[in-house]
Design a protein around this motif. Structure first.
Motif, PDB file in Angstrom:
ATOM      1  N   GLU A   1       0.820  -1.208   0.000  1.00 13.05           N
ATOM      2  CA  GLU A   1       0.000   0.000   0.000  1.00 13.05           C
ATOM      3  C   GLU A   1       0.857   1.263   0.000  1.00 13.05           C
ATOM      4  OE1 GLU A   1      -2.290  -3.326   1.934  1.00 13.05           O
ATOM      5  OE2 GLU A   1      -0.272  -2.549   2.149  1.00 13.05           O
TER       6      GLU A   1
ATOM      7  N   TYR B   1      -5.791   6.151  16.799  1.00 19.33           N
ATOM      8  CA  TYR B   1      -5.225   5.091  15.958  1.00 19.33           C
ATOM      9  C   TYR B   1      -6.100   3.849  16.060  1.00 19.33           C
ATOM     10  CZ  TYR B   1      -2.170   1.483  14.164  1.00 19.33           C
ATOM     11  OH  TYR B   1      -1.670   0.432  13.441  1.00 19.33           O
ATOM     12  N   LYS B   2      -6.338   3.237  14.917  1.00 24.89           N
ATOM     13  CA  LYS B   2      -7.060   1.966  14.865  1.00 24.89           C
ATOM     14  C   LYS B   2      -6.131   0.946  14.233  1.00 24.89           C
ATOM     15  CE  LYS B   2     -11.457   4.248  14.440  1.00 24.89           C
ATOM     16  NZ  LYS B   2     -12.421   4.788  13.550  1.00 24.89           N
TER      17      LYS B   2
ATOM     18  N   GLN C   1      -4.266  -1.532  11.959  1.00 22.07           N
ATOM     19  CA  GLN C   1      -4.238  -1.548  10.503  1.00 22.07           C
ATOM     20  C   GLN C   1      -3.642  -2.858  10.005  1.00 22.07           C
ATOM     21  OE1 GLN C   1      -5.425   1.043   8.643  1.00 22.07           O
ATOM     22  NE2 GLN C   1      -5.965   2.094  10.530  1.00 22.07           N
TER      23      GLN C   1
ATOM     24  N   TYR D   1      -1.617  -4.377   6.694  1.00 24.02           N
ATOM     25  CA  TYR D   1      -0.891  -4.042   5.479  1.00 24.02           C
ATOM     26  C   TYR D   1      -0.361  -5.322   4.848  1.00 24.02           C
ATOM     27  CZ  TYR D   1      -1.118   0.836   6.817  1.00 24.02           C
ATOM     28  OH  TYR D   1      -1.577   2.082   7.146  1.00 24.02           O
TER      29      TYR D   1
ATOM     30  N   GLU E   1      -0.903  -7.466  10.662  1.00 22.75           N
ATOM     31  CA  GLU E   1      -1.696  -6.512  11.439  1.00 22.75           C
ATOM     32  C   GLU E   1      -0.788  -5.751  12.388  1.00 22.75           C
ATOM     33  OE1 GLU E   1      -5.694  -6.167  14.177  1.00 22.75           O
ATOM     34  OE2 GLU E   1      -4.743  -8.114  13.995  1.00 22.75           O
TER      35      GLU E   1
ATOM     36  N   GLU F   1       0.451   8.832  10.060  1.00 15.25           N
ATOM     37  CA  GLU F   1       0.131   7.615  10.794  1.00 15.25           C
ATOM     38  C   GLU F   1       1.405   6.783  10.853  1.00 15.25           C
ATOM     39  OE1 GLU F   1      -3.370   4.468  10.520  1.00 15.25           O
ATOM     40  OE2 GLU F   1      -1.854   4.176   8.947  1.00 15.25           O
TER      41      GLU F   1
ATOM     42  N   VAL G   1       3.149   3.165  12.501  1.00 12.49           N
ATOM     43  CA  VAL G   1       2.885   1.869  13.119  1.00 12.49           C
ATOM     44  C   VAL G   1       4.140   1.403  13.844  1.00 12.49           C
ATOM     45  CG1 VAL G   1       1.098   1.217  11.476  1.00 12.49           C
ATOM     46  CG2 VAL G   1       3.469   0.615  10.992  1.00 12.49           C
TER      47      VAL G   1
ATOM     48  N   SER H   1       3.201   4.916   7.906  1.00 14.78           N
ATOM     49  CA  SER H   1       2.360   4.075   7.071  1.00 14.78           C
ATOM     50  C   SER H   1       1.432   4.897   6.175  1.00 14.78           C
ATOM     51  CB  SER H   1       1.531   3.107   7.912  1.00 14.78           C
ATOM     52  OG  SER H   1       0.758   3.808   8.858  1.00 14.78           O
ATOM     53  N   SER H   2       1.149   6.122   6.583  1.00 13.32           N
ATOM     54  CA  SER H   2       0.367   6.995   5.688  1.00 13.32           C
ATOM     55  C   SER H   2       0.561   8.449   6.087  1.00 13.32           C
ATOM     56  CB  SER H   2      -1.118   6.630   5.685  1.00 13.32           C
ATOM     57  OG  SER H   2      -1.722   6.995   6.904  1.00 13.32           O
TER      58      SER H   2
END
Length: 161
Positions: free
Chosen positions: A68, A99-100, A102, A104, A112, A144, A146, A155-156
């Motif tokens: 991603e 934060y939830k 994620q 990838y 996860e 974001e 991780v 990550s984003s």
């Protein structure tokens, strides 16, 4: 007598459920400790410094190596960096967003990430051509990050959900 035992067992189960929920919330909040924030902020600061120096190897090391991220951040990065005269880190603050966990895709497998952090990052940027989605001067983005193998990785990057 059976009724009393039943009530005692029921109370014990309720207390155990409440304690489990409190432990879960405490683990979620630990990510926003000063140490976690400092580690995540350091990653973001290093990323922005690497953008300013056009150090693509360093940039890659600060991003999660997922399918991603490769298709979004890495593919768009080269053109946007080419148009930057300078970029300076100003500050980072924990985001109001939570934060939830994620998932990838890394090397074709799902992974996860249960722990992570969202930072509202402010930076000062100057473009060669002022025709970018952002304007010259102070801008903010949500980063974001991780938790992966003992460090935070980006990550984003965006404006929010």
């Amino acid at each position: 007598m059976k009724k009393k035992v039943f009530i005692i067992v029921l109370i014990c189960i309720c207390v155990m459920c409440i304690l489990a929920k409190l432990k879960e919330e405490s683990e979620e909040n630990e990510i926003y400790t000063n140490k976690a924030f400092s580690l995540a902020e350091s990653t973001v600061r290093d990323y922005i410094l690497a953008m300013d120096k056009r150090d693509f190897n360093k940039l890659d090391k600060l991003l999660i190596n997922s399918d991603e991220v490769i298709s979004t951040i890495k593919s768009a990065r080269k053109n946007s960096i080419e148009n930057i005269v300078s970029i300076d880190y100003v500050r980072a603050e924990p985001s109001n967003l939570k934060y939830k966990p994620q998932v990838y895709h890394i090397n074709g497998k799902e992974k996860e990430f249960k722990k992570g952090i969202l930072l509202d990052v402010t930076y000062d940027i100057k473009y060669k051509n002022d025709n970018q989605p952002e304007s010259n001067g102070l801008n903010s983005m949500i980063y974001e990050l991780v938790w992966d193998d003992g460090r935070y990785l980006i990550s984003s990057i965006g404006t929010g959900p």
